[in-house]
Write a protein that holds these residues in place. Structure first.
Motif, PDB file in Angstrom:
ATOM      1  N   MET A   1       0.849  -1.178   0.000  1.00 25.80           N
ATOM      2  CA  MET A   1       0.000   0.000   0.000  1.00 25.80           C
ATOM      3  C   MET A   1       0.887   1.231   0.000  1.00 25.80           C
ATOM      4  O   MET A   1       1.786   1.346   0.810  1.00 25.80           O
ATOM      5  CB  MET A   1      -0.859  -0.034   1.265  1.00 25.80           C
ATOM      6  CG  MET A   1      -1.670   1.205   1.441  1.00 25.80           C
ATOM      7  SD  MET A   1      -3.073   0.951   2.518  1.00 25.80           S
ATOM      8  CE  MET A   1      -3.867  -0.411   1.754  1.00 25.80           C
ATOM      9  N   GLN A   5      -2.011   6.772  -1.841  1.00 23.00           N
ATOM     10  CA  GLN A   5      -3.398   6.334  -1.970  1.00 23.00           C
ATOM     11  C   GLN A   5      -4.230   6.719  -0.755  1.00 23.00           C
ATOM     12  O   GLN A   5      -5.441   6.636  -0.796  1.00 23.00           O
ATOM     13  CB  GLN A   5      -3.471   4.805  -2.116  1.00 23.00           C
ATOM     14  CG  GLN A   5      -2.795   4.253  -3.338  1.00 23.00           C
ATOM     15  CD  GLN A   5      -2.777   2.742  -3.291  1.00 23.00           C
ATOM     16  OE1 GLN A   5      -2.287   2.142  -2.337  1.00 23.00           O
ATOM     17  NE2 GLN A   5      -3.324   2.135  -4.315  1.00 23.00           N
ATOM     18  N   LEU A   6      -3.576   7.088   0.310  1.00 28.69           N
ATOM     19  CA  LEU A   6      -4.249   7.313   1.580  1.00 28.69           C
ATOM     20  C   LEU A   6      -4.367   8.796   1.890  1.00 28.69           C
ATOM     21  O   LEU A   6      -3.479   9.575   1.582  1.00 28.69           O
ATOM     22  CB  LEU A   6      -3.469   6.641   2.716  1.00 28.69           C
ATOM     23  CG  LEU A   6      -3.214   5.145   2.558  1.00 28.69           C
ATOM     24  CD1 LEU A   6      -2.338   4.638   3.698  1.00 28.69           C
ATOM     25  CD2 LEU A   6      -4.518   4.373   2.485  1.00 28.69           C
ATOM     26  N   GLN A  63      -9.319   5.830   1.886  1.00 35.49           N
ATOM     27  CA  GLN A  63      -8.792   5.332   0.620  1.00 35.49           C
ATOM     28  C   GLN A  63      -9.969   5.316  -0.341  1.00 35.49           C
ATOM     29  O   GLN A  63     -11.043   4.791  -0.016  1.00 35.49           O
ATOM     30  CB  GLN A  63      -8.187   3.938   0.770  1.00 35.49           C
ATOM     31  CG  GLN A  63      -7.529   3.477  -0.512  1.00 35.49           C
ATOM     32  CD  GLN A  63      -6.736   2.200  -0.312  1.00 35.49           C
ATOM     33  OE1 GLN A  63      -7.029   1.386   0.536  1.00 35.49           O
ATOM     34  NE2 GLN A  63      -5.723   2.030  -1.135  1.00 35.49           N
ATOM     35  N   ASP A  64      -9.775   5.920  -1.488  1.00 34.01           N
ATOM     36  CA  ASP A  64     -10.850   6.041  -2.477  1.00 34.01           C
ATOM     37  C   ASP A  64     -12.103   6.650  -1.857  1.00 34.01           C
ATOM     38  O   ASP A  64     -13.218   6.171  -2.061  1.00 34.01           O
ATOM     39  CB  ASP A  64     -11.156   4.674  -3.104  1.00 34.01           C
ATOM     40  CG  ASP A  64      -9.945   4.069  -3.788  1.00 34.01           C
ATOM     41  OD1 ASP A  64      -9.171   4.832  -4.407  1.00 34.01           O
ATOM     42  OD2 ASP A  64      -9.754   2.844  -3.685  1.00 34.01           O
ATOM     43  N   TYR A  98      -9.756  -4.257   4.748  1.00 30.34           N
ATOM     44  CA  TYR A  98      -8.482  -3.611   4.410  1.00 30.34           C
ATOM     45  C   TYR A  98      -7.322  -4.132   5.254  1.00 30.34           C
ATOM     46  O   TYR A  98      -6.199  -3.682   5.096  1.00 30.34           O
ATOM     47  CB  TYR A  98      -8.598  -2.089   4.572  1.00 30.34           C
ATOM     48  CG  TYR A  98      -9.418  -1.461   3.476  1.00 30.34           C
ATOM     49  CD1 TYR A  98      -8.803  -0.902   2.367  1.00 30.34           C
ATOM     50  CD2 TYR A  98     -10.806  -1.451   3.542  1.00 30.34           C
ATOM     51  CE1 TYR A  98      -9.554  -0.341   1.357  1.00 30.34           C
ATOM     52  CE2 TYR A  98     -11.564  -0.890   2.533  1.00 30.34           C
ATOM     53  CZ  TYR A  98     -10.938  -0.338   1.443  1.00 30.34           C
ATOM     54  OH  TYR A  98     -11.685   0.206   0.436  1.00 30.34           O
ATOM     55  N   LEU A 103      -1.870  -1.081   5.754  1.00 32.27           N
ATOM     56  CA  LEU A 103      -2.496   0.157   6.213  1.00 32.27           C
ATOM     57  C   LEU A 103      -2.100   0.478   7.654  1.00 32.27           C
ATOM     58  O   LEU A 103      -1.829   1.633   7.989  1.00 32.27           O
ATOM     59  CB  LEU A 103      -4.014   0.052   6.091  1.00 32.27           C
ATOM     60  CG  LEU A 103      -4.836   1.250   6.550  1.00 32.27           C
ATOM     61  CD1 LEU A 103      -4.430   2.510   5.811  1.00 32.27           C
ATOM     62  CD2 LEU A 103      -6.318   0.977   6.363  1.00 32.27           C
TER      63      LEU A 103
END
Length: 154
Positions: A1, A5-6, A63-64, A98, A103
């Motif tokens: 990860m 993205q975070l 995320q997203d 997740y 993460l």
């Protein structure tokens, strides 16, 4: 990860149902949390107190555009160790879908950096003895079990 993205940010009231759901999403949390909707008003009251205290930071990780993790940082002033400030990390949770993707490590790296930025000279946490995997994870991050923690339920 990858951290790109975070998104790490201060929690908002609208995040509270997702946070409580994560707190309740394991054997220990299921026995002590109330994830029913509408939320128990005690969570809203606690959220308000946390938001008003400048030494508290309730964080979520997105995320997203979905809340996938949370933790609470407390910045604690002290007299011992020449007036050393401590960062306390609590209520670390990752959404079940997740887990195992890195993460948690990203969240701790972020949290430790927040403690540094606040001038803390030490970061501490507690972990339940019923969570040996969590303890191994914390040790992999460099935490040491230097003290025994104790609690008194009131």
């Amino acid at each position: 990860m990858t951290e790109s993205q975070l998104v790490f940010r201060r929690a908002r009231l609208a995040d509270l149902p997702a946070i409580v759901a994560m707190l309740a999403d394991d054997a220990l949390g299921a026995a002590r949390e109330d994830a029913s909707v509408p939320l128990n008003p005690s969570y809203t009251a606690a959220f308000g107190a946390i938001q008003q205290d400048p030494n508290q930071f309730l964080a979520v990780v997105e995320q997203d555009a979905q809340v996938v993790g949370c933790l609470q940082l407390s910045f604690i002033p002290g007299l011992s160790r020449l007036g050393l400030w401590r960062g306390q990390i609590e209520s670390v949770r990752i959404a079940s879908s997740y887990r195992g993707a890195g993460l948690g490590r990203a969240m701790f790296e972020w949290a430790i950096e927040q403690c540094r930025a606040q001038g803390c000279g030490l970061v501490q946490l507690t972990t339940d003895r019923a969570r040996p995997d969590a303890r191994r994870f914390y040790e992999s991050l460099g935490f040491t079990a230097s003290h025994d923690g104790m609690k008194l339920n009131l």
